[in-house]
Design a protein around this motif. Structure first.
Motif, short mmCIF file in Angstrom:
data_model
loop_
_atom_site.label_atom_id
_atom_site.label_comp_id
_atom_site.label_asym_id
_atom_site.label_seq_id
_atom_site.Cartn_x
_atom_site.Cartn_y
_atom_site.Cartn_z
N ALA A 1 0.83 -1.20 0.00
CA ALA A 1 0.00 0.00 0.00
C ALA A 1 0.87 1.25 0.00
O ALA A 1 1.98 1.23 0.51
N VAL A 2 0.33 2.32 -0.57
CA VAL A 2 1.03 3.60 -0.65
C VAL A 2 0.09 4.72 -0.24
O VAL A 2 -1.10 4.69 -0.55
N GLY B 1 -2.79 12.63 0.59
CA GLY B 1 -3.87 11.72 0.88
C GLY B 1 -4.17 10.65 -0.15
O GLY B 1 -4.93 9.71 0.15
N ASP B 2 -3.61 10.74 -1.33
CA ASP B 2 -3.84 9.74 -2.37
C ASP B 2 -3.32 8.38 -1.92
O ASP B 2 -2.25 8.29 -1.33
N THR B 3 -4.07 7.32 -2.20
CA THR B 3 -3.68 5.97 -1.80
C THR B 3 -3.68 5.01 -2.97
O THR B 3 -4.41 5.19 -3.94
N PHE B 4 -2.86 3.97 -2.86
CA PHE B 4 -2.76 2.91 -3.86
C PHE B 4 -2.57 1.59 -3.14
O PHE B 4 -1.93 1.53 -2.08
N TYR B 5 -3.11 0.50 -3.72
CA TYR B 5 -3.02 -0.82 -3.13
C TYR B 5 -2.68 -1.85 -4.18
O TYR B 5 -3.07 -1.73 -5.34
N SER B 6 -1.98 -2.88 -3.78
CA SER B 6 -1.77 -4.01 -4.66
C SER B 6 -3.08 -4.77 -4.79
O SER B 6 -3.94 -4.72 -3.89
N ASP B 7 -3.25 -5.48 -5.90
CA ASP B 7 -4.50 -6.21 -6.12
C ASP B 7 -4.75 -7.27 -5.05
O ASP B 7 -5.90 -7.57 -4.73
N THR C 1 -1.46 6.26 -12.56
CA THR C 1 -2.58 5.90 -11.70
C THR C 1 -2.62 4.42 -11.36
O THR C 1 -3.26 4.03 -10.38
N ASP C 2 -1.96 3.57 -12.15
CA ASP C 2 -1.91 2.15 -11.85
C ASP C 2 -0.99 1.91 -10.66
O ASP C 2 0.08 2.51 -10.55
#
Length: 129
Positions: A49-50, A55-61, A105-106
């Motif tokens: 996770a990032v 505040g933007d977040t990203f997650y692995s599938d 964005t990915d």
């Protein structure tokens, strides 16, 4: 320099929950992007996770929908709330930081290990079935 200290790792049963914490200190401009990675013996370290300071977040599938990354700026702390844990989530979890911003964005663009300049010592998570 930046110092990162993880905590919260434990042994839990499958389906349970756990919250990890990463307390940061040092130059805040060097930790615009904070991330959680995990690694098991014999395998490559993988992104989980990032969260960006804005505040933007990203997650692995593999964790999307189960894990949530968050931050408390006043405490210089980033959290990883892990729900419905699975045995395959067992790993050493590391906190990492970088000043580099990526526009992609990915989620794959956010987990380039070479991007991260600072790493914590890790906290162990073990999920039993």
């Amino acid at each position: 320099q930046v110092h990162l200290v993880e905590s919260g790792g434990d042994s839990v049963q499958a389906g349970g929950s756990l919250r990890l914490s990463c307390v940061a200190s040092g130059n805040s401009d060097s930790r615009i992007r904070m991330a959680w990675f995990r690694q098991v013996p014999g395998k490559e370290r993988e992104g989980v996770a990032v969260i960006y300071r804005r505040g933007d977040t990203f997650y692995s599938d593999s964790v999307k929908g189960r894990f949530t990354i968050s931050q408390e700026h006043a405490k210089n702390t980033v959290y990883l709330q892990m729900n419905t844990l699975k045995p395959e989530d067992s790993a050493m979890y590391y906190c990492a930081a970088t000043s580099l911003v990526r526009a992609g964005t990915d989620w794959q663009w956010q987990f380039i290990k070479a991007d991260y300049s600072y790493w914590g010592q890790g906290t162990q998570v073990t999920v039993s079935s």
